[in-house]
Scaffold this motif. Structure first.
Motif, PDB file in Angstrom:
ATOM      1  N   SER A 194     120.272  -9.602   4.818  1.00  0.00           N
ATOM      2  CA  SER A 194     120.756  -8.269   5.203  1.00  0.00           C
ATOM      3  C   SER A 194     121.873  -8.344   6.240  1.00  0.00           C
ATOM      4  CB  SER A 194     119.604  -7.431   5.773  1.00  0.00           C
ATOM      5  OG  SER A 194     118.617  -7.183   4.796  1.00  0.00           O
ATOM      6  N   ASN A 195     123.001  -7.691   5.920  1.00  0.00           N
ATOM      7  CA  ASN A 195     124.078  -7.493   6.884  1.00  0.00           C
ATOM      8  C   ASN A 195     123.848  -6.139   7.554  1.00  0.00           C
ATOM      9  OD1 ASN A 195     125.859  -9.859   6.173  1.00  0.00           O
ATOM     10  ND2 ASN A 195     125.759  -8.856   4.183  1.00  0.00           N
ATOM     11  N   VAL A 196     123.804  -6.120   8.872  1.00  0.00           N
ATOM     12  CA  VAL A 196     123.393  -4.934   9.621  1.00  0.00           C
ATOM     13  C   VAL A 196     124.535  -4.404  10.480  1.00  0.00           C
ATOM     14  CG1 VAL A 196     121.709  -3.988  11.252  1.00  0.00           C
ATOM     15  CG2 VAL A 196     121.024  -5.815   9.674  1.00  0.00           C
ATOM     16  N   LEU A 197     124.747  -3.087  10.394  1.00  0.00           N
ATOM     17  CA  LEU A 197     125.728  -2.410  11.240  1.00  0.00           C
ATOM     18  C   LEU A 197     124.979  -1.591  12.284  1.00  0.00           C
ATOM     19  CD1 LEU A 197     128.604  -1.330  11.935  1.00  0.00           C
ATOM     20  CD2 LEU A 197     128.202   0.459  10.226  1.00  0.00           C
ATOM     21  N   ILE A 198     125.281  -1.822  13.557  1.00  0.00           N
ATOM     22  CA  ILE A 198     124.655  -1.080  14.654  1.00  0.00           C
ATOM     23  C   ILE A 198     125.751  -0.321  15.381  1.00  0.00           C
ATOM     24  CG2 ILE A 198     123.298  -1.231  16.775  1.00  0.00           C
ATOM     25  CD1 ILE A 198     122.114  -3.843  15.646  1.00  0.00           C
ATOM     26  N   SER A 199     125.649   1.004  15.359  1.00  0.00           N
ATOM     27  CA  SER A 199     126.678   1.859  15.962  1.00  0.00           C
ATOM     28  C   SER A 199     126.188   2.423  17.289  1.00  0.00           C
ATOM     29  CB  SER A 199     127.027   3.010  15.007  1.00  0.00           C
ATOM     30  OG  SER A 199     127.947   3.899  15.611  1.00  0.00           O
ATOM     31  N   GLY A 200     126.989   2.226  18.329  1.00  0.00           N
ATOM     32  CA  GLY A 200     126.653   2.762  19.650  1.00  0.00           C
ATOM     33  C   GLY A 200     126.014   1.703  20.526  1.00  0.00           C
ATOM     34  N   LEU A 201     126.776   1.127  21.435  1.00  0.00           N
ATOM     35  CA  LEU A 201     126.264   0.045  22.283  1.00  0.00           C
ATOM     36  C   LEU A 201     125.884   0.546  23.667  1.00  0.00           C
ATOM     37  CD1 LEU A 201     125.855  -3.016  21.634  1.00  0.00           C
ATOM     38  CD2 LEU A 201     127.066  -1.674  19.932  1.00  0.00           C
ATOM     39  N   SER A 202     125.037   1.588  23.674  1.00  0.00           N
ATOM     40  CA  SER A 202     124.433   2.052  24.911  1.00  0.00           C
ATOM     41  C   SER A 202     123.251   1.156  25.229  1.00  0.00           C
ATOM     42  CB  SER A 202     123.952   3.495  24.731  1.00  0.00           C
ATOM     43  OG  SER A 202     122.980   3.549  23.691  1.00  0.00           O
ATOM     44  N   GLY A 203     122.402   1.555  26.180  1.00  0.00           N
ATOM     45  CA  GLY A 203     121.213   0.775  26.487  1.00  0.00           C
ATOM     46  C   GLY A 203     120.308   0.638  25.285  1.00  0.00           C
ATOM     47  N   LEU A 204     120.149   1.711  24.510  1.00  0.00           N
ATOM     48  CA  LEU A 204     119.324   1.664  23.306  1.00  0.00           C
ATOM     49  C   LEU A 204     119.963   0.790  22.238  1.00  0.00           C
ATOM     50  CD1 LEU A 204     116.948   2.607  21.558  1.00  0.00           C
ATOM     51  CD2 LEU A 204     118.302   4.643  20.973  1.00  0.00           C
ATOM     52  N   GLY A 205     121.244   0.979  22.016  1.00  0.00           N
ATOM     53  CA  GLY A 205     121.935   0.222  20.972  1.00  0.00           C
ATOM     54  C   GLY A 205     121.918  -1.277  21.217  1.00  0.00           C
ATOM     55  N   VAL A 206     122.103  -1.700  22.456  1.00  0.00           N
ATOM     56  CA  VAL A 206     122.127  -3.130  22.743  1.00  0.00           C
ATOM     57  C   VAL A 206     120.730  -3.723  22.617  1.00  0.00           C
ATOM     58  CG1 VAL A 206     121.731  -3.086  25.253  1.00  0.00           C
ATOM     59  CG2 VAL A 206     123.190  -4.862  24.260  1.00  0.00           C
ATOM     60  N   GLU A 207     119.696  -2.955  22.926  1.00  0.00           N
ATOM     61  CA  GLU A 207     118.329  -3.442  22.765  1.00  0.00           C
ATOM     62  C   GLU A 207     117.991  -3.623  21.287  1.00  0.00           C
ATOM     63  OE1 GLU A 207     114.594  -4.804  23.966  1.00  0.00           O
ATOM     64  OE2 GLU A 207     116.407  -4.430  25.151  1.00  0.00           O
ATOM     65  N   ILE A 208     118.422  -2.678  20.469  1.00  0.00           N
ATOM     66  CA  ILE A 208     118.218  -2.813  19.021  1.00  0.00           C
ATOM     67  C   ILE A 208     118.972  -4.036  18.507  1.00  0.00           C
ATOM     68  CG2 ILE A 208     118.689  -1.758  16.783  1.00  0.00           C
ATOM     69  CD1 ILE A 208     118.313   0.979  18.148  1.00  0.00           C
ATOM     70  N   ALA A 209     120.220  -4.179  18.925  1.00  0.00           N
ATOM     71  CA  ALA A 209     121.030  -5.318  18.478  1.00  0.00           C
ATOM     72  C   ALA A 209     120.380  -6.638  18.880  1.00  0.00           C
ATOM     73  CB  ALA A 209     122.435  -5.215  19.065  1.00  0.00           C
ATOM     74  N   LYS A 210     119.887  -6.717  20.097  1.00  0.00           N
ATOM     75  CA  LYS A 210     119.238  -7.949  20.567  1.00  0.00           C
ATOM     76  C   LYS A 210     118.060  -8.317  19.679  1.00  0.00           C
ATOM     77  CE  LYS A 210     115.916  -7.910  23.295  1.00  0.00           C
ATOM     78  NZ  LYS A 210     114.964  -7.639  24.404  1.00  0.00           N
ATOM     79  N   ASN A 211     117.197  -7.347  19.397  1.00  0.00           N
ATOM     80  CA  ASN A 211     116.000  -7.625  18.604  1.00  0.00           C
ATOM     81  C   ASN A 211     116.336  -7.969  17.157  1.00  0.00           C
ATOM     82  OD1 ASN A 211     114.247  -7.184  20.772  1.00  0.00           O
ATOM     83  ND2 ASN A 211     114.211  -4.983  20.407  1.00  0.00           N
ATOM     84  N   VAL A 212     117.342  -7.292  16.596  1.00  0.00           N
ATOM     85  CA  VAL A 212     117.744  -7.568  15.218  1.00  0.00           C
ATOM     86  C   VAL A 212     118.326  -8.974  15.098  1.00  0.00           C
ATOM     87  CG1 VAL A 212     119.397  -6.926  13.422  1.00  0.00           C
ATOM     88  CG2 VAL A 212     118.081  -5.156  14.576  1.00  0.00           C
ATOM     89  N   ILE A 213     119.135  -9.361  16.060  1.00  0.00           N
ATOM     90  CA  ILE A 213     119.744 -10.698  16.040  1.00  0.00           C
ATOM     91  C   ILE A 213     118.676 -11.773  16.199  1.00  0.00           C
ATOM     92  CG2 ILE A 213     121.264 -12.262  17.322  1.00  0.00           C
ATOM     93  CD1 ILE A 213     122.960  -9.701  17.984  1.00  0.00           C
ATOM     94  N   LEU A 214     117.765 -11.582  17.118  1.00  0.00           N
ATOM     95  CA  LEU A 214     116.685 -12.551  17.300  1.00  0.00           C
ATOM     96  C   LEU A 214     115.769 -12.595  16.076  1.00  0.00           C
ATOM     97  CD1 LEU A 214     115.708 -11.878  21.031  1.00  0.00           C
ATOM     98  CD2 LEU A 214     116.890 -13.880  20.126  1.00  0.00           C
ATOM     99  N   GLY A 215     115.708 -11.476  15.337  1.00  0.00           N
ATOM    100  CA  GLY A 215     114.866 -11.427  14.144  1.00  0.00           C
ATOM    101  C   GLY A 215     115.378 -12.272  13.006  1.00  0.00           C
ATOM    102  N   GLY A 216     116.672 -12.583  12.987  1.00  0.00           N
ATOM    103  CA  GLY A 216     117.200 -13.501  11.986  1.00  0.00           C
ATOM    104  C   GLY A 216     117.763 -12.856  10.739  1.00  0.00           C
ATOM    105  N   VAL A 217     118.584 -11.795  10.914  1.00  0.00           N
ATOM    106  CA  VAL A 217     119.253 -11.202   9.757  1.00  0.00           C
ATOM    107  C   VAL A 217     120.466 -12.048   9.384  1.00  0.00           C
ATOM    108  CG1 VAL A 217     118.467  -8.875  10.302  1.00  0.00           C
ATOM    109  CG2 VAL A 217     120.642  -9.689  11.243  1.00  0.00           C
ATOM    110  N   LYS A 218     121.149 -11.672   8.296  1.00  0.00           N
ATOM    111  CA  LYS A 218     122.291 -12.468   7.828  1.00  0.00           C
ATOM    112  C   LYS A 218     123.476 -12.351   8.779  1.00  0.00           C
ATOM    113  CE  LYS A 218     125.146 -13.345   3.746  1.00  0.00           C
ATOM    114  NZ  LYS A 218     125.416 -12.944   2.340  1.00  0.00           N
ATOM    115  N   SER A 219     123.817 -11.123   9.194  1.00  0.00           N
ATOM    116  CA  SER A 219     124.907 -10.913  10.149  1.00  0.00           C
ATOM    117  C   SER A 219     124.744  -9.549  10.805  1.00  0.00           C
ATOM    118  CB  SER A 219     126.276 -10.994   9.463  1.00  0.00           C
ATOM    119  OG  SER A 219     126.502  -9.852   8.652  1.00  0.00           O
ATOM    120  N   VAL A 220     125.394  -9.372  11.956  1.00  0.00           N
ATOM    121  CA  VAL A 220     125.349  -8.105  12.687  1.00  0.00           C
ATOM    122  C   VAL A 220     126.753  -7.714  13.107  1.00  0.00           C
ATOM    123  CG1 VAL A 220     124.592  -6.963  14.820  1.00  0.00           C
ATOM    124  CG2 VAL A 220     122.983  -8.372  13.539  1.00  0.00           C
ATOM    125  N   CYS A 221     127.088  -6.458  12.856  1.00  0.00           N
ATOM    126  CA  CYS A 221     128.335  -5.879  13.357  1.00  0.00           C
ATOM    127  C   CYS A 221     127.966  -4.789  14.355  1.00  0.00           C
ATOM    128  CB  CYS A 221     129.165  -5.292  12.227  1.00  0.00           C
ATOM    129  SG  CYS A 221     130.649  -4.390  12.793  1.00  0.00           S
TER     130      CYS A 221
END
Length: 207
Positions: free
Chosen positions: A24-51
């Motif tokens: 899964s290639n994942v797009l995360i929009s909005g790098l506020s406190g919530l957005g960065v926490e989601i991005a951190k967990n998704v990246i550590l979870g091991g998806v294919k790529s994150v934008c």
């Protein structure tokens, strides 16, 4: 899948779920406190790529909750300032930043889209795009102690575990042998079951 790296997740989620994440290639929009926490967990979870996508610049307000930003990042784009830090979390997950607005062309490149700090108009617009193309959409936001989340995983998605709780186990005292049998549990036990719940019986004798 690197089983030594993701051994705990494989134990909890299983190989099928991990394979889906890994593709899964994942797009995360909005790098506020919530957005960065989601991005951190998704990246550590091991998806294919994150934008990580954001059109806003860093302000002093962001420093209260966005732990990858500092005063030297003021007036920088939030996605560009956060991406290098996020990329260090998992070398197996490529992370890149986008400062472009959300468009159909951008959204269509991903299997999962996560919106934070988005307006209702933007949610509706992006939701129409993702729903038509079978892209999973998650809309999340937080307001102090309160939060909200909306998920659209397509027409064919079904929920088999609505509450995430462990199955209940109840000791049965007796089962009547009538056409519509009555099940009696041991005294002073509340079974907590509701209409529509799936119930399985084990170790039943004499029926």
């Amino acid at each position: 899948i690197d089983e030594s790296l993701y051994s705990r997740q494989l134990y909890v989620l299983g190989h099928e779920a991990m394979r889906k994440m890994n593709s899964s290639n994942v797009l995360i929009s909005g790098l506020s406190g919530l957005g960065v926490e989601i991005a951190k967990n998704v990246i550590l979870g091991g998806v294919k790529s994150v934008c990580v996508q954001d059109t806003q610049e860093v302000t002093f307000m962001d420093l209260a909750s966005q732990y990858y930003l500092s005063e030297k990042d003021i007036k920088r784009n939030r996605a560009e300032a956060s991406a290098p830090h996020l990329a260090e979390l998992n070398p197996y997950v490529p992370v890149h930043a986008s400062t472009a607005p959300l468009t159909k062309e951008l959204v269509s490149q991903f299997q999962v889209v996560v919106l934070t700090q988005s307006s209702l108009e933007e949610q509706t617009q992006i939701g129409n795009i993702t729903h038509a193309q079978g892209i999973a959409l998650i809309v999340a936001d937080s307001r102090g102690l309160f939060g909200q989340v909306f998920c659209d995983f397509g027409e064919s998605f079904s929920v088999s575990d609505p509450n995430g709780e462990e199955p209940s186990g109840i000791l049965v005292a007796s089962i009547a042998k009538e056409r519509e049998g009555v099940v009696t549990v041991l005294d002073e036990q509340r079974h907590g079951f509701e209409d529509g719940d799936h119930v399985s019986f084990v170790e039943v004798e004499g029926m």
